[in-house]
Design a protein around this motif. Structure first.
Motif, PDB file in Angstrom:
ATOM      1  N   GLU A 120     -10.907   2.909 -13.572  1.00 14.09           N
ATOM      2  CA  GLU A 120     -10.835   1.307 -13.930  1.00 14.09           C
ATOM      3  C   GLU A 120     -10.069   0.640 -13.060  1.00 14.09           C
ATOM      4  O   GLU A 120     -10.424  -0.640 -12.442  1.00 14.09           O
ATOM      5  N   ILE A 121      -8.732   1.058 -12.945  1.00 17.90           N
ATOM      6  CA  ILE A 121      -7.840   0.475 -12.187  1.00 17.90           C
ATOM      7  C   ILE A 121      -8.151   0.515 -10.539  1.00 17.90           C
ATOM      8  O   ILE A 121      -8.156  -0.761 -10.023  1.00 17.90           O
ATOM      9  N   ALA A 122      -8.716   1.354  -9.973  1.00 17.47           N
ATOM     10  CA  ALA A 122      -9.570   1.514  -8.764  1.00 17.47           C
ATOM     11  C   ALA A 122     -10.565   0.396  -8.763  1.00 17.47           C
ATOM     12  O   ALA A 122     -10.511  -0.198  -7.783  1.00 17.47           O
ATOM     13  N   HIS A 123     -11.533   0.258  -9.582  1.00 17.86           N
ATOM     14  CA  HIS A 123     -12.538  -0.794  -9.816  1.00 17.86           C
ATOM     15  C   HIS A 123     -11.818  -1.864  -9.496  1.00 17.86           C
ATOM     16  O   HIS A 123     -12.105  -2.951  -8.830  1.00 17.86           O
ATOM     17  N   GLN A 124     -10.860  -2.405 -10.470  1.00 21.33           N
ATOM     18  CA  GLN A 124     -10.028  -3.667 -10.736  1.00 21.33           C
ATOM     19  C   GLN A 124      -9.431  -4.165  -9.781  1.00 21.33           C
ATOM     20  O   GLN A 124      -9.419  -5.330  -8.950  1.00 21.33           O
ATOM     21  N   LEU A 125      -8.983  -3.299  -8.632  1.00 17.64           N
ATOM     22  CA  LEU A 125      -8.313  -3.496  -7.174  1.00 17.64           C
ATOM     23  C   LEU A 125      -9.347  -3.377  -6.133  1.00 17.64           C
ATOM     24  O   LEU A 125      -8.653  -3.270  -5.017  1.00 17.64           O
ATOM     25  N   THR A 148      -6.817   7.294  -5.150  1.00 16.98           N
ATOM     26  CA  THR A 148      -5.603   8.271  -5.741  1.00 16.98           C
ATOM     27  C   THR A 148      -4.947   8.928  -4.725  1.00 16.98           C
ATOM     28  O   THR A 148      -3.543   9.077  -4.724  1.00 16.98           O
ATOM     29  N   LYS A 149      -5.595   9.272  -3.732  1.00 13.62           N
ATOM     30  CA  LYS A 149      -4.742   9.781  -2.441  1.00 13.62           C
ATOM     31  C   LYS A 149      -4.027   8.761  -1.766  1.00 13.62           C
ATOM     32  O   LYS A 149      -2.648   9.225  -1.502  1.00 13.62           O
ATOM     33  N   PHE A 150      -4.394   7.607  -1.890  1.00 14.21           N
ATOM     34  CA  PHE A 150      -3.702   6.696  -1.459  1.00 14.21           C
ATOM     35  C   PHE A 150      -2.221   6.272  -2.116  1.00 14.21           C
ATOM     36  O   PHE A 150      -1.142   6.070  -1.789  1.00 14.21           O
ATOM     37  N   PHE A 151      -2.529   6.017  -3.532  1.00 16.34           N
ATOM     38  CA  PHE A 151      -1.435   6.173  -4.417  1.00 16.34           C
ATOM     39  C   PHE A 151      -0.243   7.297  -4.171  1.00 16.34           C
ATOM     40  O   PHE A 151       0.925   6.960  -4.195  1.00 16.34           O
ATOM     41  N   LYS A 152      -0.888   8.476  -4.184  1.00 20.14           N
ATOM     42  CA  LYS A 152      -0.050   9.523  -4.105  1.00 20.14           C
ATOM     43  C   LYS A 152       0.698   9.770  -2.987  1.00 20.14           C
ATOM     44  O   LYS A 152       1.874   9.898  -2.618  1.00 20.14           O
ATOM     45  N   ARG A 153      -0.009   9.406  -1.681  1.00 19.81           N
ATOM     46  CA  ARG A 153       0.757   9.540  -0.349  1.00 19.81           C
ATOM     47  C   ARG A 153       1.810   8.226  -0.274  1.00 19.81           C
ATOM     48  O   ARG A 153       2.861   8.573   0.079  1.00 19.81           O
ATOM     49  N   GLU A 154       1.584   7.125  -0.853  1.00 20.11           N
ATOM     50  CA  GLU A 154       2.487   6.085  -0.988  1.00 20.11           C
ATOM     51  C   GLU A 154       3.719   6.086  -1.836  1.00 20.11           C
ATOM     52  O   GLU A 154       4.850   5.689  -1.665  1.00 20.11           O
ATOM     53  N   SER A 155       3.506   6.787  -3.080  1.00 18.46           N
ATOM     54  CA  SER A 155       4.555   6.637  -4.091  1.00 18.46           C
ATOM     55  C   SER A 155       5.125   8.218  -4.467  1.00 18.46           C
ATOM     56  O   SER A 155       6.006   8.234  -5.046  1.00 18.46           O
ATOM     57  N   GLY A 156       4.118   9.330  -4.099  1.00 17.91           N
ATOM     58  CA  GLY A 156       4.980  10.777  -4.233  1.00 17.91           C
ATOM     59  C   GLY A 156       4.155  11.373  -5.413  1.00 17.91           C
ATOM     60  O   GLY A 156       4.426  12.624  -5.771  1.00 17.91           O
ATOM     61  N   TYR A 157       3.433  10.219  -6.224  1.00 21.29           N
ATOM     62  CA  TYR A 157       3.005  11.014  -7.412  1.00 21.29           C
ATOM     63  C   TYR A 157       1.290  10.536  -7.624  1.00 21.29           C
ATOM     64  O   TYR A 157       0.827   9.777  -7.011  1.00 21.29           O
ATOM     65  N   SER A 158       0.698  11.336  -8.427  1.00 22.91           N
ATOM     66  CA  SER A 158      -0.595  10.868  -8.441  1.00 22.91           C
ATOM     67  C   SER A 158      -0.567   9.850  -9.619  1.00 22.91           C
ATOM     68  O   SER A 158       0.411   9.758 -10.362  1.00 22.91           O
ATOM     69  N   PRO A 159      -1.575   9.008 -10.018  1.00 27.76           N
ATOM     70  CA  PRO A 159      -1.639   7.977 -10.837  1.00 27.76           C
ATOM     71  C   PRO A 159      -1.279   8.423 -12.428  1.00 27.76           C
ATOM     72  O   PRO A 159      -0.439   7.692 -12.932  1.00 27.76           O
ATOM     73  N   LEU A 160      -1.949   9.686 -12.571  1.00 27.01           N
ATOM     74  CA  LEU A 160      -1.373  10.078 -14.149  1.00 27.01           C
ATOM     75  C   LEU A 160      -0.100  10.467 -14.193  1.00 27.01           C
ATOM     76  O   LEU A 160       0.530  10.488 -15.097  1.00 27.01           O
ATOM     77  N   THR A 171       6.280  -3.897   8.715  1.00 24.40           N
ATOM     78  CA  THR A 171       4.735  -4.469   9.221  1.00 24.40           C
ATOM     79  C   THR A 171       3.900  -4.836   8.271  1.00 24.40           C
ATOM     80  O   THR A 171       4.417  -4.897   7.136  1.00 24.40           O
ATOM     81  N   SER A 172       2.967  -5.747   8.809  1.00 24.62           N
ATOM     82  CA  SER A 172       2.253  -6.425   7.712  1.00 24.62           C
ATOM     83  C   SER A 172       1.529  -5.537   6.947  1.00 24.62           C
ATOM     84  O   SER A 172       1.328  -5.661   5.739  1.00 24.62           O
ATOM     85  N   SER A 173       1.221  -4.357   7.114  1.00 29.78           N
ATOM     86  CA  SER A 173       0.370  -3.469   6.661  1.00 29.78           C
ATOM     87  C   SER A 173       1.332  -2.769   5.465  1.00 29.78           C
ATOM     88  O   SER A 173       0.858  -2.494   4.347  1.00 29.78           O
ATOM     89  N   GLN A 174       2.779  -2.464   5.926  1.00 32.33           N
ATOM     90  CA  GLN A 174       3.595  -2.263   4.825  1.00 32.33           C
ATOM     91  C   GLN A 174       3.808  -3.095   3.768  1.00 32.33           C
ATOM     92  O   GLN A 174       3.960  -2.653   2.653  1.00 32.33           O
ATOM     93  N   VAL A 175       3.694  -4.428   4.083  1.00 33.94           N
ATOM     94  CA  VAL A 175       3.887  -5.294   3.347  1.00 33.94           C
ATOM     95  C   VAL A 175       2.776  -5.634   2.111  1.00 33.94           C
ATOM     96  O   VAL A 175       2.771  -5.393   0.891  1.00 33.94           O
ATOM     97  N   ILE A 176       1.564  -5.121   2.788  1.00 35.68           N
ATOM     98  CA  ILE A 176       0.312  -5.149   1.969  1.00 35.68           C
ATOM     99  C   ILE A 176       0.316  -3.672   1.040  1.00 35.68           C
ATOM    100  O   ILE A 176       0.068  -3.879  -0.115  1.00 35.68           O
ATOM    101  N   LYS A 177       0.680  -2.735   1.579  1.00 31.84           N
ATOM    102  CA  LYS A 177       0.718  -1.681   0.877  1.00 31.84           C
ATOM    103  C   LYS A 177       1.680  -1.661  -0.374  1.00 31.84           C
ATOM    104  O   LYS A 177       1.388  -1.010  -1.558  1.00 31.84           O
ATOM    105  N   ALA A 178       2.869  -2.287   0.149  1.00 30.15           N
ATOM    106  CA  ALA A 178       3.663  -1.931  -1.122  1.00 30.15           C
ATOM    107  C   ALA A 178       3.438  -2.965  -2.243  1.00 30.15           C
ATOM    108  O   ALA A 178       3.718  -2.486  -3.233  1.00 30.15           O
ATOM    109  N   LYS A 179       2.558  -4.240  -1.947  1.00 25.44           N
ATOM    110  CA  LYS A 179       2.351  -5.031  -2.983  1.00 25.44           C
ATOM    111  C   LYS A 179       0.958  -4.176  -3.865  1.00 25.44           C
ATOM    112  O   LYS A 179       1.123  -4.385  -4.934  1.00 25.44           O
ATOM    113  N   GLN A 180       0.275  -3.431  -3.075  1.00 22.10           N
ATOM    114  CA  GLN A 180      -0.774  -2.772  -3.907  1.00 22.10           C
ATOM    115  C   GLN A 180      -0.102  -1.670  -4.696  1.00 22.10           C
ATOM    116  O   GLN A 180      -0.612  -1.674  -5.949  1.00 22.10           O
ATOM    117  N   ILE A 181       0.886  -1.105  -4.273  1.00 24.10           N
ATOM    118  CA  ILE A 181       1.305   0.165  -4.839  1.00 24.10           C
ATOM    119  C   ILE A 181       2.039  -0.448  -6.324  1.00 24.10           C
ATOM    120  O   ILE A 181       1.913   0.103  -7.317  1.00 24.10           O
TER     121      ILE A 181
END
Length: 296
Positions: A261-266, A275-287, A235-245
């Motif tokens: 700072e990364i959150a602000h830059q993006l 943080t929740k978005f990244f963990k949901r999509e990748s399985g890890y917290s950013p740190l 889906t379009s949303s999957q493409v957008i999310k994959a590029k963000q991740i």
């Protein structure tokens, strides 16, 4: 102490051109270990690139996909992509870099560049073209040599001739490039998806919504999603999310920016949501991801 890295370098064509050719939006030259400029890896380009390698070894990582260098082979890159390349000291080949404006000058079909299967590939990967016919190997080498000769040994550079030589390079590579995209029915939907990929590459720092991307393409969000799904299985949303991740992972690994700072830059307004978005999509917290990646 190393200075803090704040972002991936983005190189424009100006960085690779001599002063007298900065306005011409292209450069073609020999590619070897003695090149006259140095760049930091990984980095991004804001131009198209064709890299023809005839000798040497190593690997090339483009948007997280790693490809071994097995000459004779041709690598292709689209604007916005991040890459790094490591090669042996005996690397030999040619490189042609150019802007869309250079290639598309005087063309009635302004989509002709992204119609090539190796630019903004529908599968979002960048496998090189492996050449196995001696006639093709010699023909491409002659096209690059002729381009360099026209650039350096003629008092008046014939831009139309150089565009024609570049077009021959791209057309030859396209006819030999083995990808399922060649079998896809070309049409408005095919171009729409490639235009969408182009916009996502250009704007992935802006955290644009699906509705905003659809607006830029002058279509409805539903039409965009249906077309992308039909041609890519995503889906379009999957493409957008994959590029963000992918972009978040790059910044976590290749910079010293904090999570905030990364959150602000993006352009994520809420760090907690980021943080929740990244963990949901990748399985890890950013740190967790940063620590695991830097420990490898």
């Amino acid at each position: 102490m190393d200075s803090i890295k704040e972002h991936l370098p983005v190189y424009s064509l100006d960085n690779f051109s001599s002063n007298e050719r900065k306005s011409q939006q292209f450069q073609v030259e020999v590619f070897d270990a003695k090149r006259h400029f140095s760049v930091k890896y990984p980095h991004r380009h804001d131009f198209f690139e064709v890299l023809y390698l005839l000798k040497g070894s190593g690997f090339h990582v483009i948007d997280g996909n790693r490809y071994d260098i097995k000459p004779p082979s041709v690598f292709f890159m689209s604007p916005g992509q991040a890459h790094k390349i490591e090669f042996s000291h005996d690397i030999e080949g040619y490189i042609f870099i150019f802007t869309a404006d250079f290639y598309l000058a005087n063309r009635s079909n302004q989509n002709s560049l992204i119609e090539f299967p190796f630019f903004y590939n529908l599968k979002q990967d960048n496998p090189p073209l492996i050449l196995d016919q001696s006639a093709d190997i010699r023909f491409l080498e002659e096209l690059f040599r002729r381009s360099i000769n026209e650039l350096h040994h003629n008092e008046t550079i014939k831009l139309d001739l150089l565009r024609s030589l570049l077009d021959l390079i791209l057309m030859t590579c396209s006819s030999r490039y083995k990808t399922s995209e060649n079998m896809t029915t070309k049409g408005k939907g095919h171009i729409l998806v490639k235009q969408f990929y182009h916009l996502v590459e250009e704007n992935n720092h802006q955290n644009l919504s699906l509705k905003e991307y659809a607006g830029l393409l002058a279509v409805t969000p539903n039409h965009l999603t249906q077309t992308v799904k039909m041609l890519t299985g995503k889906t379009s949303s999957q493409v957008i999310k994959a590029k963000q991740i992918l972009e978040i992972k790059r910044l976590l690994v290749h910079t010293n920016l904090s999570v905030a700072e990364i959150a602000h830059q993006l352009h994520f307004e809420d760090q907690s949501y980021f943080t929740k978005f990244f963990k949901r999509e990748s399985g890890y917290s950013p740190l967790q991801y940063r620590n695991s990646a830097t420990a490898r």
